[in-house]
Write an enzyme that holds these catalytic residues in place. Structure first.
Site, PDB file in Angstrom:
ATOM      1  CB  CYS A 380     -11.011  14.802 -11.650  1.00 21.16           C
ATOM      2  SG  CYS A 380     -10.168  14.618 -13.249  1.00 21.16           S
ATOM      3  CG  HIS A 512      -7.241  14.852  -8.910  1.00 20.19           C
ATOM      4  ND1 HIS A 512      -8.024  13.764  -8.593  1.00 20.19           N
ATOM      5  CD2 HIS A 512      -7.191  14.900 -10.271  1.00 20.19           C
ATOM      6  CE1 HIS A 512      -8.424  13.170  -9.714  1.00 20.19           C
ATOM      7  NE2 HIS A 512      -7.933  13.839 -10.742  1.00 20.19           N
ATOM      8  CD  GLU A 514      -8.031  14.062  -4.928  1.00 23.06           C
ATOM      9  OE1 GLU A 514      -8.138  13.209  -5.826  1.00 23.06           O
ATOM     10  OE2 GLU A 514      -8.560  15.187  -4.984  1.00 23.06           O
TER      11      GLU A 514
END
Length: 554
Positions: A380, A512, A514
């Site tokens: 990001c 993102h 993750e």
């Protein structure tokens, strides 16, 4: 439908989310369809506007909700994509009740906490469980028993035991048992008071989980059982372990799964917990260890990067290595020799964030990774500072910046997204949730995603790479390897990923990834990043061995 309610006592941040998630994993291992719901007593509609230092990470769901970080735990342990409805807050409940009152749905009635607010809470819990076709819904009540904010939610879940057949509800209370080193004893009095408070609102727990520094002896469990009106076999221990993925194994070994089967009238099943056994084995006995330097601004609060840390861990499990994180305060990188700050790291990661603090330090971290050929992953904001660094030091755009940090920069290579120009509010107004990314063939990104041409990742941002500078940056050597397809009036589309040719591993994403990483399904960018860190470490190990041999010959 079966309902399990998890409450907490004595202090907050005990780990109710981990116990809830672990119980979900235990039941999933038995083949049941499970969902998990987090109730947060705060009046905010969601967690989107909260400070990371105060509340930890804001977790983003696929449908674009900014939720409590425990939703991330649920998704990782249950391997499910949950929705905005899985996080219920006081703000949401009261907003819905007030809107109904304004519409006249309570006409002639005095709107009260009981039954109107409690009915809305119960309706939301049942709605989530039904929509997600769960057989068992685990509901975690945030905060601590005794908090005034939690009372409506405790009353709502109390009513479930009368709304449902006896075998359809189960109450679990997690409470702290302090260990006093001076006298070398566990103290159960706080637990006794906590359960008494819970019983005072009409809830008798079916099971108690003791949160402690180390496993308490049997006499402590028996004492807790005696003073809390719970059978000794229904008292469990969630003591400190090296990694949270051990918790399902610890609780299953103590018999929590069997107790749930008995209380809810479930068929006894031997669970398949192989994923957790394998994960713990790698974490305990890795084939190697790599160190990732994380240059961030919230390094004093690791929970602000919780999903990112877990994604690194998952990437390590995939590569049979343990990932150790070296926290590097971005503000400390603004000046000085970076070689000292990044000494001993095998890769560099710049995570997301907001605000100008530490930005110049993050830009220097990117420059160091680019020039020293150290594997780099930007997430990001990590993509945005990588673009700024490239624009300044490679493309020759002096003073290039983001308009978030310098509204008057002569080269706004990062700018506010056009659709954000008319946005006035802050909560829930960013680009959020799952968005598609079209991958350019022949790139590192394509290899990372195993040849896929389009993938979906979650987003949380307002700023983007300025389309007006994309052509100039690509002519200077920046590779745009991922874009959002079908973006009108944007030329090549919103830049989703960038990389560099001639670098062993340099990848930055606007998304993102993750948030979608799981122990059983690691995020591809994180797994590839850890693999690159391992390659970097091994290459330097060989180089160091060669230099040592040359020195001996000399």
């Amino acid at each position: 439908m079966k309902y399990i309610f998890v409450t907490g006592g004595v202090v907050s941040s005990l780990g109710k989310g981990i116990v809830t998630s672990s119980l979900g994993a235990i039941l999933r291992g038995r083949g049941y369809r499970v969902t998990a719901i987090k109730v947060d007593p705060y009046i905010n509609l969601d967690a989107g506007t909260m400070r990371p230092y105060e509340h930890g990470e804001v977790f983003v769901t696929a449908d674009g909700a900014e939720t409590d970080l425990d939703i991330g735990h649920y998704e990782r342990f249950l391997d499910l994509d949950l929705s905005r409805k899985n996080n219920i807050t006081t703000g949401q409940v009261y907003k819905a009740v007030i809107e109904r009152e304004r519409k006249g749905e309570y006409l002639s009635q005095t709107v009260q906490v009981i039954p109107h607010v409690t009915d809305e809470i119960k309706r939301r819990i049942r709605e989530v469980a039904a929509e997600q076709e769960a057989e068992i819904a685990i509901v975690e009540i945030g905060g601590t028993v005794g908090d005034i904010e939690s009372l409506p939610f405790l009353e709502a879940i109390r009513q479930f035991q009368f709304d449902e057949p006896a075998e359809n509800t189960l109450y679990i209370h997690l409470t702290l048992v302090p260990y006093l080193r001076t006298s070398e004893e566990f103290k159960t009095k706080p637990t006794q008071h906590s359960v008494a408070t819970l019983r005072g609102v009409g809830i008798q727990p079916d099971a108690i989980v003791l949160r402690s520094e180390k496993e308490p002896p049997e006499e402590v469990r028996r004492k807790v059982a005696l003073f809390t009106n719970v059978r000794p076999e229904a008292v469990f221990s969630s003591y400190d372990v090296k990694d949270i993925y051990e918790v399902p194994l610890v609780l299953e070994e103590q018999g929590l799964g069997k107790l749930v089967e008995k209380k809810l009238g479930l068929e006894p099943v031997f669970p398949n917990l192989g994923i957790w056994t394998d994960a713990v084995r790698v974490l305990r006995e890795p084939e190697d260890v790599v160190t990732v330097g994380v240059a961030g601004k919230y390094v004093k609060m690791p929970d602000a990067y919780l999903s990112l840390l877990e994604a690194l861990k998952h990437g390590g499990i995939k590569n049979r290595v343990r990932v150790e994180v070296k926290w590097i305060d971005a503000e400390g990188l603004i000046e000085g020799d970076l070689s000292e700050a990044f000494q001993g790291v095998d890769a560099i990661l710049v995570p997301g964030g907001f605000g100008i603090r530490g930005i110049e330090g993050k830009i220097r971290a990117v420059q160091y990774a680019r020039e020293q050929k150290i594997p780099y992953l930007g997430i990001c904001l990590g993509l945005q500072v990588a673009t700024i660094e490239f624009a300044r030091h490679v493309a020759g755009l002096e003073a290039a910046n983001s308009t978030e940090f310098d509204p008057y920069t002569p080269h706004p290579v990062i700018d506010l997204m056009p659709e954000q120009l008319e946005v006035e509010g802050m909560g829930g107004t960013m680009r959020l949730g799952d968005w598609p990314m079209q991958i350019r063939p022949g790139t590192l990104l394509e290899r990372v995603y195993g040849g896929a041409r389009t993938v979906h990742e979650r987003h949380r941002h307002r700023y983007e790479v300025n389309p007006a500078y994309v052509e100039l940056l690509t002519q200077a050597g920046l590779v745009v390897s991922g874009v959002t397809p079908g973006m009108q009036g944007r030329g090549t589309g919103l830049v989703e990923a960038i990389e560099l040719e001639g670098h062993p591993f340099f990848l930055a994403l606007q998304s993102h990834p993750e948030f979608k990483s799981r122990p059983m399904r690691p995020s591809p960018p994180f797994a590839a990043f850890v693999a690159a860190a391992l390659d970097h470490k091994r290459a330097h190990r060989v180089l160091a061995a060669g230099e040592a041999a040359d020195a001996r010959e000399a």
